[in-house]
Each structure stands twice: as structure tokens, then as C-alpha cells.
Design a protein around this motif. Structure first.
Motif, short mmCIF file in Angstrom:
data_model
loop_
_atom_site.label_atom_id
_atom_site.label_comp_id
_atom_site.label_asym_id
_atom_site.label_seq_id
_atom_site.Cartn_x
_atom_site.Cartn_y
_atom_site.Cartn_z
N TYR A 254 12.92 20.56 -25.28
CA TYR A 254 12.16 20.42 -26.25
C TYR A 254 12.97 20.81 -27.65
CZ TYR A 254 8.07 21.55 -23.34
OH TYR A 254 6.99 21.50 -22.65
N LEU A 255 12.94 20.25 -28.82
CA LEU A 255 13.68 20.55 -29.87
C LEU A 255 13.01 21.45 -30.90
CD1 LEU A 255 16.35 19.53 -31.07
CD2 LEU A 255 15.18 17.68 -32.24
N GLY A 256 13.59 22.20 -31.60
CA GLY A 256 13.22 23.07 -32.52
C GLY A 256 14.22 23.48 -33.33
N THR A 257 13.90 24.20 -34.73
CA THR A 257 14.61 24.50 -35.48
C THR A 257 14.92 25.91 -35.79
OG1 THR A 257 12.92 24.71 -37.17
CG2 THR A 257 13.77 22.33 -37.12
N MET A 267 12.26 18.62 -38.70
CA MET A 267 12.66 18.06 -37.43
C MET A 267 13.51 16.90 -37.73
SD MET A 267 11.80 19.82 -35.11
CE MET A 267 11.30 18.62 -33.53
N LEU A 268 13.41 16.25 -38.69
CA LEU A 268 14.19 14.89 -39.05
C LEU A 268 15.97 15.35 -39.34
CD1 LEU A 268 11.90 13.41 -41.70
CD2 LEU A 268 12.38 12.29 -39.35
N GLN A 269 15.94 16.34 -39.85
CA GLN A 269 17.31 16.92 -40.09
C GLN A 269 17.89 17.25 -38.65
OE1 GLN A 269 17.72 19.99 -43.30
NE2 GLN A 269 16.42 18.85 -44.60
N GLU A 270 16.96 17.92 -38.00
CA GLU A 270 17.50 18.36 -36.66
C GLU A 270 17.80 17.31 -35.74
OE1 GLU A 270 18.89 21.91 -34.69
OE2 GLU A 270 17.27 22.00 -36.32
N MET A 271 17.11 16.23 -35.57
CA MET A 271 17.47 15.05 -34.79
C MET A 271 18.60 14.32 -35.47
SD MET A 271 13.80 13.04 -34.05
CE MET A 271 13.23 12.83 -35.68
N ALA A 272 18.73 14.28 -36.61
CA ALA A 272 20.06 13.57 -37.07
C ALA A 272 21.36 14.46 -36.65
CB ALA A 272 19.99 13.43 -38.65
N ILE A 285 16.46 11.99 -28.07
CA ILE A 285 16.17 12.87 -28.96
C ILE A 285 14.78 12.93 -29.59
CG2 ILE A 285 16.69 13.41 -31.57
CD1 ILE A 285 19.59 12.45 -30.70
N LEU A 286 14.32 11.75 -29.67
CA LEU A 286 12.59 11.69 -30.18
C LEU A 286 11.82 12.30 -29.16
CD1 LEU A 286 10.63 10.91 -32.30
CD2 LEU A 286 10.70 8.78 -31.45
N ARG A 287 11.88 11.85 -27.95
CA ARG A 287 11.28 12.45 -26.96
C ARG A 287 11.29 14.28 -26.77
NH1 ARG A 287 13.44 9.86 -22.78
NH2 ARG A 287 12.07 8.27 -22.90
N VAL A 331 15.65 8.21 -36.01
CA VAL A 331 16.52 9.39 -35.52
C VAL A 331 17.85 9.85 -36.54
CG1 VAL A 331 17.86 10.42 -33.75
CG2 VAL A 331 15.55 9.40 -33.29
N ARG A 332 18.41 8.89 -37.01
CA ARG A 332 19.72 9.24 -37.66
C ARG A 332 19.69 9.29 -39.14
NH1 ARG A 332 22.86 4.40 -34.47
NH2 ARG A 332 22.97 5.49 -32.44
N ARG A 333 18.66 8.37 -39.89
CA ARG A 333 18.55 8.23 -41.21
C ARG A 333 17.31 8.74 -41.86
NH1 ARG A 333 22.45 4.19 -42.55
NH2 ARG A 333 23.33 3.07 -40.54
N ALA A 334 16.17 9.03 -41.25
CA ALA A 334 15.14 9.19 -42.14
C ALA A 334 14.98 10.54 -42.71
CB ALA A 334 13.65 8.98 -41.21
N ASP A 335 14.22 10.59 -43.74
CA ASP A 335 13.84 11.92 -44.50
C ASP A 335 12.54 11.90 -44.82
OD1 ASP A 335 13.73 10.70 -47.09
OD2 ASP A 335 15.78 10.93 -47.49
#
Length: 347
Positions: A254-257, A267-272, A285-287, A331-335
Motif C-alpha cells: 500500500y502507498l501512504g504519505t 498521493m499524486l506527489q507520492e506516486m511521482a 504504483i497506481l495499484r 503517475v508521473r505528471r498529474a497534479d
């Protein structure tokens, strides 16, 4: 905020496989009633909403304060810097600060989060108050007695907490989840945490292969927080946390900040960051950014019959219409500016 009934058409990432298809998704009363193939040009990129698998929202009141010292000096209970700041913060300011951070999560596509909440029962009540009225579902791991009013107990490193066995037994007796910080500064507390058969481990920054295999074999998910690890000085290479090893060994990641004191809950920043520093695939990463929603009992992956927890990316944003790989671009660019906020016309 999405209405309860609408139809949206676009390139959707379906199921846990994140299979990209051009579809129309029909939502009624908040449930995905049908997913139908579509032939016309898509209106949006449709992705599952994010779930922030580890936060400390209360620490918003200490955001970017001047600080120095070891990890224990900063965050260890009961006298770490964050705990001293929390103790002297008036409750109205605490609630206001947490509400602001939760709004930040909502604006950046997050519809749920798992928070370790200090302050006992009143601390848990303050977080529920802060989240009230927002389209987001908190899963709260309380402490200092607050776990009795929360979804579970959130234990700091087993080194920092007395009477862990009694606390875990009480949580189990009342049907609540058990989560541990473990392996953040070294691997020495991971085995002891695993001995309690936790529902979630947080960090595992320095976990060994043997410990990770144990997590995989026992289906114990791991919430990683890479940016926090770097900022707090417990990671300085892509080997920590060992994300590649976690995935190759079959761990559920799982991904957290983590701590809003140091890291924006976006989470967008964390994924990038995970993409650039750790060279993990955009799909993995998205998963990981969605999978923590399993803690709610109803994962956010886009499937018929499940709640519609979706995020809409507007491809008219900036240069996104030129993307040859929607998942990688997300994953890489969105804000937050890329997220479509107003879809009331879709009724």
C-alpha cells in the motif's frame, strides 16, 4: 464532488489489473451498475480513487516547523517534538488543521485514508469531526485508549510502547484491527511486530528478505511512505524501503504519505516520487495507491457492483492530450489541477 447518479465515458482503468478500455460507466446511488463498451471519443481518463494508506493528519499543526534531531526526537511517543506540539494545540485549531489536510487529499483524488491518531478518545473524535461533510472515508487507528472508539489500534514501534500484549489482546477481543510502525529506522522491531499477527505494517524501510517473505506468506500488507523516509533520514537510496523486493517476493504493498508535519498528503506527489526514485512501473504504483482501500472492506478498484470511488482526469489539462500512455502520464505528471471537479452535468 461526484453526484450519486451519472454516466461518464472515457478511457477507464478497470479492475485490479487496471485494464484500460474505452467504456461508459453507469452509476446509480453511488454504485457502479454497468460498464459498457463505448466507441465515441472519450471525455475523461477514469481511474480508481486513491487511498492514502498512512497519515498523521493531526501533525498538520506542526507543518514545516523548524526541527532537528533523530527520528525518536521528532516523532517518538510520548515526548517527541510532534507530541509536545500536539499537547499544547487548542482543539479547534487541531480540527481546523486536520480538515484542511483532508481537503487537500480530496482535491488530489483521494477518497479514503488510514490515520494513526494521537490524543485518545478525544483525538479520534476530533478527526471524525474534521472529516465530517467531506467525500472521504477515514479508517482510524487510535492510541492511548482512542482505539476503543476507532477502527483499530495504531502502535508506534514496539520499542516505544509499554504493555503491547494487553493492548493488542483488547483490540482483538473487540474486533478491531491492529497496525504497527515497524522497520522504519532498522529491522530490529519487525519480528516482534509480526509476532502479533498484525493487520497492517507501516514502513518496513529496513525489513529483511526473510521478514518480507513472512509478510507475503501471511498476507500482511505493508504501507510504504517513501518521501517521509527520505525526509526523516531513514532512507537515502532506492534500496530503502525495498519496494522492488517487496513486489518480487509477493508482498501486498500500500502507498501512504505519512506525517503531514513533513510531507504534503498528496498521493499524486507520492506516486511521482516513487516512479522517479524507485523505478517502479506505473501500474504497480497506481495499484499500491488504491489497494489500501481494502482496509475499508470495499476496495476502490473499478468493478460492476462496487461503490463508485473514481477520479476523473481531464485530458484537456495542459499537454495531457498528447499522452501515449495514460497510466504513465497520470503517475508521473498529474497534479490536482488535472482532476475534474465538476461533473454535475452528467446526471
Amino acid at each position: 464532488m461526484l453526484p450519486s447518479s451519472y454516466t461518464v465515458t472515457g478511457h477507464a482503468l478497470l479492475g485490479e489489473e487496471l485494464d484500460e478500455q474505452c467504456v461508459s460507466i453507469i452509476v446509480e446511488d453511488g454504485i457502479i451498475r454497468a460498464i459498457e463498451s463505448a466507441s465515441r471519443a472519450p471525455d475523461f481518463w477514469i481511474v480508481p480513487a486513491f487511498f492514502n494508506a498512512h497519515t498523521h493528519c493531526g501533525d498538520t499543526v506542526a507543518m514545516d516547523c523548524p526541527c532537528s534531531g533523530s527520528l525518536a526526537d521528532l516523532v517518538a511517543p510520548p515526548n517527541g517534538l510532534k507530541h509536545r506540539i500536539l499537547a499544547k494545540t487548542p482543539r479547534p485549531r487541531l480540527v481546523e488543521a486536520m480538515h484542511a489536510s483532508i481537503q487537500t487529499m480530496v482535491r488530489s483524488g483521494t477518497r479514503g485514508f488510514a490515520d494513526f491518531r494521537e490524543g485518545g478518545a478525544d483525538g479520534v473524535a476530533a478527526l471524525y469531526e474534521a472529516a465530517a461533510g467531506l467525500p472521504i472515508a477515514p479508517v482510524i487507528f487510535g492510541r492511548e485508549g482512542g482505539e476503543r472508539d476507532a477502527d483499530g489500534i495504531g502502535i508506534s514501534s514496539i520499542r516505544d510502547v509499554e504493555d503491547v500484549e494487553r493492548q493488542v489482546a483488547e483490540a482483538r477481543r473487540t474486533g478491531r484491527r491492529v497496525a504497527f510502525h515497524a522497520g522504519e529506522r532498522d529491522a530490529g522491531d519487525v519480528d516482534e511486530a509480526l509476532a502479533y499477527d498484525p493487520d497492517l505494517l507501516v514502513h518496513c524501510t529496513h525489513a529483511t528478505d526473510a521478514q518480507l517473505r513472512d509478510c507475503a506468506d501471511r498476507a500482511i500488507p505493508i504501507a510504504i511512505c517513501p518521501r517521509s523516509n527520505w525526509i526523516l533520514g531513514v532512507a537515502a537510496t532506492p534500496a530503502r524501503p525495498p519496494v522492488q523486493r517487496m513486489l518480487s517476493l509477493g508482498c501486498r504493498v500500500y502507498l501512504g504519505t505519512d506525517n503531514v508535519m513533513f510531507v504534503q498528503p498528496d498521493m499524486l506527489q507520492e506516486m511521482a516520487f516513487l516512479s522517479v526514485v524507485y523505478n517502479i512501473s506505473a501500474e504497480e504504483i497506481l495499484r499500491a495507491a488504491v489497494a489500501g482501500s481494502e482496509l475499508t472492506g470495499r476496495p476502490y478498484f473499478i468493478k460492476e457492483g462496487d461503490p463508485a470511488k473514481i477520479t476523473l482526469i481531464n485530458p484537456a489539462y495542459g499537454n495531457f492530450r498528447f499522452s501515449e500512455n495514460h497510466l504513465a502520464t497520470l503517475v508521473r505528471r498529474a497534479d490536482a489541477s488535472a482532476i475534474e471537479q465538476n461533473v454535475l452535468s452528467m446526471r
